[in-house]
Design a protein around this motif. Sequence first.
Motif, PDB file in Angstrom:
ATOM      1  N   MET A   1       0.768  -1.144  -0.062  1.00 22.01           N
ATOM      2  CA  MET A   1      -0.086   0.094  -0.042  1.00 22.01           C
ATOM      3  C   MET A   1       0.923   1.266   0.134  1.00 22.01           C
ATOM      4  O   MET A   1       1.784   1.347   0.807  1.00 22.01           O
ATOM      5  CB  MET A   1      -1.091   0.013   1.263  1.00 22.01           C
ATOM      6  CG  MET A   1      -2.278   0.429   1.075  1.00 22.01           C
ATOM      7  SD  MET A   1      -3.141   0.767   2.469  1.00 22.01           S
ATOM      8  CE  MET A   1      -3.529  -0.885   2.975  1.00 22.01           C
ATOM      9  N   SER A   2       0.695   2.426  -0.752  1.00 20.84           N
ATOM     10  CA  SER A   2       1.241   3.380  -0.864  1.00 20.84           C
ATOM     11  C   SER A   2       0.979   4.290   0.312  1.00 20.84           C
ATOM     12  O   SER A   2       0.001   4.118   1.096  1.00 20.84           O
ATOM     13  CB  SER A   2       1.085   4.147  -2.165  1.00 20.84           C
ATOM     14  OG  SER A   2      -0.185   4.697  -2.190  1.00 20.84           O
ATOM     15  N   GLY A   3       1.733   5.272   0.609  1.00 18.85           N
ATOM     16  CA  GLY A   3       1.452   6.310   1.626  1.00 18.85           C
ATOM     17  C   GLY A   3       0.187   6.919   1.619  1.00 18.85           C
ATOM     18  O   GLY A   3      -0.736   6.941   2.594  1.00 18.85           O
ATOM     19  N   LEU A   4      -0.414   7.233   0.362  1.00 18.22           N
ATOM     20  CA  LEU A   4      -1.466   7.987   0.278  1.00 18.22           C
ATOM     21  C   LEU A   4      -2.879   6.987   0.196  1.00 18.22           C
ATOM     22  O   LEU A   4      -3.987   7.278   1.054  1.00 18.22           O
ATOM     23  CB  LEU A   4      -1.623   8.352  -1.321  1.00 18.22           C
ATOM     24  CG  LEU A   4      -3.018   9.296  -1.682  1.00 18.22           C
ATOM     25  CD1 LEU A   4      -3.338  10.666  -0.611  1.00 18.22           C
ATOM     26  CD2 LEU A   4      -3.137   9.609  -3.238  1.00 18.22           C
ATOM     27  N   GLU A   5      -2.670   5.998  -0.070  1.00 17.22           N
ATOM     28  CA  GLU A   5      -3.665   4.702   0.116  1.00 17.22           C
ATOM     29  C   GLU A   5      -3.932   4.482   1.745  1.00 17.22           C
ATOM     30  O   GLU A   5      -5.085   4.450   2.077  1.00 17.22           O
ATOM     31  CB  GLU A   5      -3.128   3.518  -0.498  1.00 17.22           C
ATOM     32  CG  GLU A   5      -3.348   3.599  -1.944  1.00 17.22           C
ATOM     33  CD  GLU A   5      -2.960   2.165  -2.613  1.00 17.22           C
ATOM     34  OE1 GLU A   5      -2.198   1.429  -1.935  1.00 17.22           O
ATOM     35  OE2 GLU A   5      -3.435   2.144  -3.775  1.00 17.22           O
ATOM     36  N   ALA A   6      -2.801   4.646   2.392  1.00 19.34           N
ATOM     37  CA  ALA A   6      -2.898   4.469   3.982  1.00 19.34           C
ATOM     38  C   ALA A   6      -3.486   5.340   4.564  1.00 19.34           C
ATOM     39  O   ALA A   6      -4.388   5.154   5.437  1.00 19.34           O
ATOM     40  CB  ALA A   6      -1.320   3.932   4.375  1.00 19.34           C
ATOM     41  N   VAL A   7      -3.370   6.809   3.956  1.00 16.22           N
ATOM     42  CA  VAL A   7      -3.892   7.651   4.942  1.00 16.22           C
ATOM     43  C   VAL A   7      -5.478   7.823   4.327  1.00 16.22           C
ATOM     44  O   VAL A   7      -6.340   7.966   5.387  1.00 16.22           O
ATOM     45  CB  VAL A   7      -3.343   9.256   4.015  1.00 16.22           C
ATOM     46  CG1 VAL A   7      -4.041  10.328   4.426  1.00 16.22           C
ATOM     47  CG2 VAL A   7      -1.859   9.083   4.611  1.00 16.22           C
ATOM     48  N   VAL A   8      -5.901   7.531   3.351  1.00 12.21           N
ATOM     49  CA  VAL A   8      -7.229   7.430   3.049  1.00 12.21           C
ATOM     50  C   VAL A   8      -7.717   6.323   3.837  1.00 12.21           C
ATOM     51  O   VAL A   8      -8.953   6.395   4.127  1.00 12.21           O
ATOM     52  CB  VAL A   8      -7.483   7.070   1.419  1.00 12.21           C
ATOM     53  CG1 VAL A   8      -8.682   6.831   1.003  1.00 12.21           C
ATOM     54  CG2 VAL A   8      -7.069   8.362   0.734  1.00 12.21           C
ATOM     55  N   VAL A   9      -7.221   4.843   3.729  1.00 15.82           N
ATOM     56  CA  VAL A   9      -7.971   4.140   4.817  1.00 15.82           C
ATOM     57  C   VAL A   9      -7.984   4.324   6.154  1.00 15.82           C
ATOM     58  O   VAL A   9      -8.855   4.218   6.634  1.00 15.82           O
ATOM     59  CB  VAL A   9      -7.166   2.777   4.503  1.00 15.82           C
ATOM     60  CG1 VAL A   9      -7.645   1.732   5.512  1.00 15.82           C
ATOM     61  CG2 VAL A   9      -7.208   2.161   3.029  1.00 15.82           C
ATOM     62  N   ARG A  10      -7.101   5.142   6.581  1.00 16.58           N
ATOM     63  CA  ARG A  10      -7.115   5.447   8.124  1.00 16.58           C
ATOM     64  C   ARG A  10      -8.037   6.583   8.241  1.00 16.58           C
ATOM     65  O   ARG A  10      -8.676   6.709   9.175  1.00 16.58           O
ATOM     66  CB  ARG A  10      -5.654   5.963   8.508  1.00 16.58           C
ATOM     67  CG  ARG A  10      -5.701   6.553  10.066  1.00 16.58           C
ATOM     68  CD  ARG A  10      -4.320   6.303  10.527  1.00 16.58           C
ATOM     69  NE  ARG A  10      -4.358   6.549  11.753  1.00 16.58           N
ATOM     70  CZ  ARG A  10      -3.364   6.413  12.908  1.00 16.58           C
ATOM     71  NH1 ARG A  10      -2.398   5.821  12.262  1.00 16.58           N
ATOM     72  NH2 ARG A  10      -3.520   6.411  13.974  1.00 16.58           N
ATOM     73  N   LEU A  11      -8.150   7.304   7.287  1.00 18.87           N
ATOM     74  CA  LEU A  11      -9.370   8.573   7.414  1.00 18.87           C
ATOM     75  C   LEU A  11     -10.508   7.851   7.114  1.00 18.87           C
ATOM     76  O   LEU A  11     -11.592   8.279   8.197  1.00 18.87           O
ATOM     77  CB  LEU A  11      -9.191   9.592   6.231  1.00 18.87           C
ATOM     78  CG  LEU A  11      -9.965  10.781   6.199  1.00 18.87           C
ATOM     79  CD1 LEU A  11     -10.022  11.420   7.318  1.00 18.87           C
ATOM     80  CD2 LEU A  11      -9.722  11.395   4.914  1.00 18.87           C
ATOM     81  N   ALA A  12     -10.793   7.002   6.621  1.00 17.37           N
ATOM     82  CA  ALA A  12     -12.152   6.330   6.246  1.00 17.37           C
ATOM     83  C   ALA A  12     -12.505   5.508   7.441  1.00 17.37           C
ATOM     84  O   ALA A  12     -13.774   5.623   8.034  1.00 17.37           O
ATOM     85  CB  ALA A  12     -12.198   5.466   5.216  1.00 17.37           C
ATOM     86  N   SER A  13     -11.590   4.796   8.170  1.00 15.65           N
ATOM     87  CA  SER A  13     -11.725   4.225   9.517  1.00 15.65           C
ATOM     88  C   SER A  13     -11.935   5.095  10.579  1.00 15.65           C
ATOM     89  O   SER A  13     -13.006   4.747  11.362  1.00 15.65           O
ATOM     90  CB  SER A  13     -10.553   3.499   9.843  1.00 15.65           C
ATOM     91  OG  SER A  13     -10.751   2.737  11.209  1.00 15.65           O
ATOM     92  N   THR A  14     -11.455   6.287  10.620  1.00 17.48           N
ATOM     93  CA  THR A  14     -11.578   7.226  11.453  1.00 17.48           C
ATOM     94  C   THR A  14     -13.085   8.020  11.538  1.00 17.48           C
ATOM     95  O   THR A  14     -13.952   7.984  12.379  1.00 17.48           O
ATOM     96  CB  THR A  14     -10.741   8.430  11.504  1.00 17.48           C
ATOM     97  OG1 THR A  14      -9.484   7.711  11.739  1.00 17.48           O
ATOM     98  CG2 THR A  14     -10.975   9.685  12.711  1.00 17.48           C
ATOM     99  N   VAL A  15     -13.619   8.170  10.233  1.00 16.36           N
ATOM    100  CA  VAL A  15     -14.878   8.589   9.959  1.00 16.36           C
ATOM    101  C   VAL A  15     -15.973   7.769  10.333  1.00 16.36           C
ATOM    102  O   VAL A  15     -16.781   7.801  11.085  1.00 16.36           O
ATOM    103  CB  VAL A  15     -15.215   9.148   8.398  1.00 16.36           C
ATOM    104  CG1 VAL A  15     -16.543   9.371   8.025  1.00 16.36           C
ATOM    105  CG2 VAL A  15     -14.211  10.098   8.015  1.00 16.36           C
ATOM    106  N   VAL A  16     -15.670   6.332   9.977  1.00 12.14           N
ATOM    107  CA  VAL A  16     -16.946   5.224  10.297  1.00 12.14           C
ATOM    108  C   VAL A  16     -16.722   5.120  11.741  1.00 12.14           C
ATOM    109  O   VAL A  16     -18.097   5.135  12.491  1.00 12.14           O
ATOM    110  CB  VAL A  16     -16.300   3.842   9.705  1.00 12.14           C
ATOM    111  CG1 VAL A  16     -17.092   2.982   9.963  1.00 12.14           C
ATOM    112  CG2 VAL A  16     -16.513   4.144   8.386  1.00 12.14           C
ATOM    113  N   SER A  17     -15.696   5.087  12.525  1.00 13.42           N
ATOM    114  CA  SER A  17     -15.843   5.289  13.997  1.00 13.42           C
ATOM    115  C   SER A  17     -16.552   6.117  14.737  1.00 13.42           C
ATOM    116  O   SER A  17     -17.127   6.084  15.523  1.00 13.42           O
ATOM    117  CB  SER A  17     -14.329   5.029  14.362  1.00 13.42           C
ATOM    118  OG  SER A  17     -14.189   5.092  15.737  1.00 13.42           O
ATOM    119  N   THR A  18     -16.113   7.356  14.153  1.00 14.38           N
ATOM    120  CA  THR A  18     -16.849   8.573  14.622  1.00 14.38           C
ATOM    121  C   THR A  18     -18.399   8.603  14.390  1.00 14.38           C
ATOM    122  O   THR A  18     -19.165   8.858  15.332  1.00 14.38           O
ATOM    123  CB  THR A  18     -16.212   9.703  13.891  1.00 14.38           C
ATOM    124  OG1 THR A  18     -15.061   9.904  14.386  1.00 14.38           O
ATOM    125  CG2 THR A  18     -16.957  11.014  14.599  1.00 14.38           C
TER     126      THR A  18
END
Length: 70
Positions: A1-18
């Motif tokens: 996974m590239s750096g940008l993909e990891a950021v997008v996945v982490r952001l999506a995970s944070t949004v879903v959790s919130t």
Amino acid sequence: MSGLEAVVVRLASTVVSTVAKSVLAPKPGAALVADPPLIPEDRVRPQGGGTQNTPDESLFAATPPAGDER
């Protein structure tokens, strides 16, 4: 996974959790409304018969006067 993909996945995970936390969190004042009891309260019957202020003429109107043999 590239750096940008990891950021997008982490952001999506944070949004879903919130979103999940806000949906599942109790609403303010929700616990202030009492649930109805499972067993209804006993009905209270009025005591006293209700004849305190009724005049004697009304109470004994159906009975003939003493000595009136019809």
